[in-house]
Design a protein around this motif. Structure first.
Motif, PDB file in Angstrom:
ATOM      1  N   TYR A 106       0.817  -1.221   0.000  1.00  0.00           N
ATOM      2  CA  TYR A 106       0.000   0.000   0.000  1.00  0.00           C
ATOM      3  C   TYR A 106       0.850   1.270   0.000  1.00  0.00           C
ATOM      4  CZ  TYR A 106      -3.421  -3.468   1.132  1.00  0.00           C
ATOM      5  OH  TYR A 106      -4.194  -4.581   1.091  1.00  0.00           O
ATOM      6  N   LEU A 109       0.585   3.886  -2.764  1.00  0.00           N
ATOM      7  CA  LEU A 109      -0.659   4.661  -2.719  1.00  0.00           C
ATOM      8  C   LEU A 109      -0.565   5.828  -1.736  1.00  0.00           C
ATOM      9  CD1 LEU A 109      -3.193   1.687  -2.507  1.00  0.00           C
ATOM     10  CD2 LEU A 109      -2.425   2.837  -4.560  1.00  0.00           C
TER      11      LEU A 109
ATOM     12  N   TYR B  37       0.468  -7.520  -4.225  1.00  0.00           N
ATOM     13  CA  TYR B  37       0.879  -6.232  -4.811  1.00  0.00           C
ATOM     14  C   TYR B  37      -0.056  -5.835  -5.954  1.00  0.00           C
ATOM     15  CZ  TYR B  37       3.826  -2.732  -7.109  1.00  0.00           C
ATOM     16  OH  TYR B  37       4.289  -1.583  -7.695  1.00  0.00           O
ATOM     17  N   GLN B  41      -2.806  -2.686  -6.207  1.00  0.00           N
ATOM     18  CA  GLN B  41      -2.652  -1.633  -7.213  1.00  0.00           C
ATOM     19  C   GLN B  41      -3.742  -1.656  -8.291  1.00  0.00           C
ATOM     20  OE1 GLN B  41       0.015   0.432  -6.683  1.00  0.00           O
ATOM     21  NE2 GLN B  41       0.553  -0.868  -4.950  1.00  0.00           N
TER      22      GLN B  41
END
Lengths: 191, 72
Positions: A106, A109, B37, B41
């Motif tokens: 994460y 992000l 991952y 995303q």
């Protein structure tokens, strides 16, 4: 000591970064669909906000102010936070796969999360000591995690509820967030 | 003099960012984490995206395609 505790509680509950200062709303609405993702995101935000405060506060007071270039604080902080996120991701990726799976995925992000920049800028705008700034950052990160986890739990329940078609999805999420913000306003007097 | 300091400091920060970005790119995502991952995303992980009926608006090109299909 009591002062630090007051700052922690205040930044976590009373002046919550999401519900009171409206920062980090993109990830707040974007990620809050799966509990697993939200826990990872919350942990990653706590780590990144704390680390960025650890670096940006002394950077401003010991480098930018003495060099009389404090006016570039925003752009300097953006670059420092972006570098920090890259570096944190690199270290976690290299040394702990389980940690990377939990929160590292994460991190990209978070590089553009304005909550991180908001905390760094608030820290230098308010006259406070280094420990106080760190406690404020920790409280803000914890507040973000608390709110996003609570909000996701409510949103998951709403998915199974009989919501009117026009309110399904984001509209009911906005209504929920506004009700949560009003509920948190009730904590205004505790500190 | 102030301008020189400003350029040096900003240049330093930009170099630091490029350096960490390049270093990070060199370290590959571990095999065991690749699925997590990609999931994190992906467009589907975003709650701001529309539902299946509206096809969503993930990315600029998708948004343009979506807008073309909207009939008022």
């Amino acid at each position: 000591m009591m002062n630090l505790l007051a700052i922690l509680i205040s930044s976590m509950l009373v002046n919550n970064i999401v519900l009171m200062q409206f920062l980090g709303l993109c990830s707040f609405f974007g990620v809050s669909t799966k509990m697993k993702s939200v826990v990872g995101m919350g942990l990653a935000v706590i780590v990144v906000i704390f680390l960025s405060a650890l670096i940006t506060f002394p950077l401003y007071n010991l480098v930018l102010v003495p060099l009389e270039i404090a006016y570039i604080d925003t752009i300097a902080f953006i670059l420092v936070i972006a570098s920090l996120v890259q570096l944190t991701e690199l270290v976690i990726k290299r040394f702990s796969q389980s940690l990377y799976k939990a929160l590292g995925v994460y991190l990209p992000l978070i590089a553009t999360n304005c909550a991180v920049l908001g905390v760094a800028l608030t820290n230098i705008a308010t006259p406070q000591s280094y420990p106080e700034a760190l406690m404020f950052a920790l409280g803000s990160g914890l507040g973000y995690a608390l709110i996003i986890i609570t909000f996701t739990a409510i949103r998951l329940r709403l998915d199974t509820a009989n919501t009117p078609k026009a309110l399904k999805g984001l509209p009911i999420a906005f209504v929920t967030a506004s009700l949560m913000a009003m509920a948190f306003m009730g904590l205004a007097g505790i500190i | 003099m102030e301008l020189l300091i400003l350029i040096l400091v900003l240049g330093g920060f930009i170099t630091l960012y490029i350096l960490t970005m390049k270093l990070n790119e060199k370290v590959a995502v571990p095999e065991s984490c690749k699925a997590a991952y990609l999931e994190a995303q992906s467009c589907e992980s975003c709650g701001s995206k529309g539902d299946k009926e509206t096809k969503g608006s993930c990315g600029f090109s998708n948004t343009l395609e979506f807008l073309k299909e909207v009939k008022l």
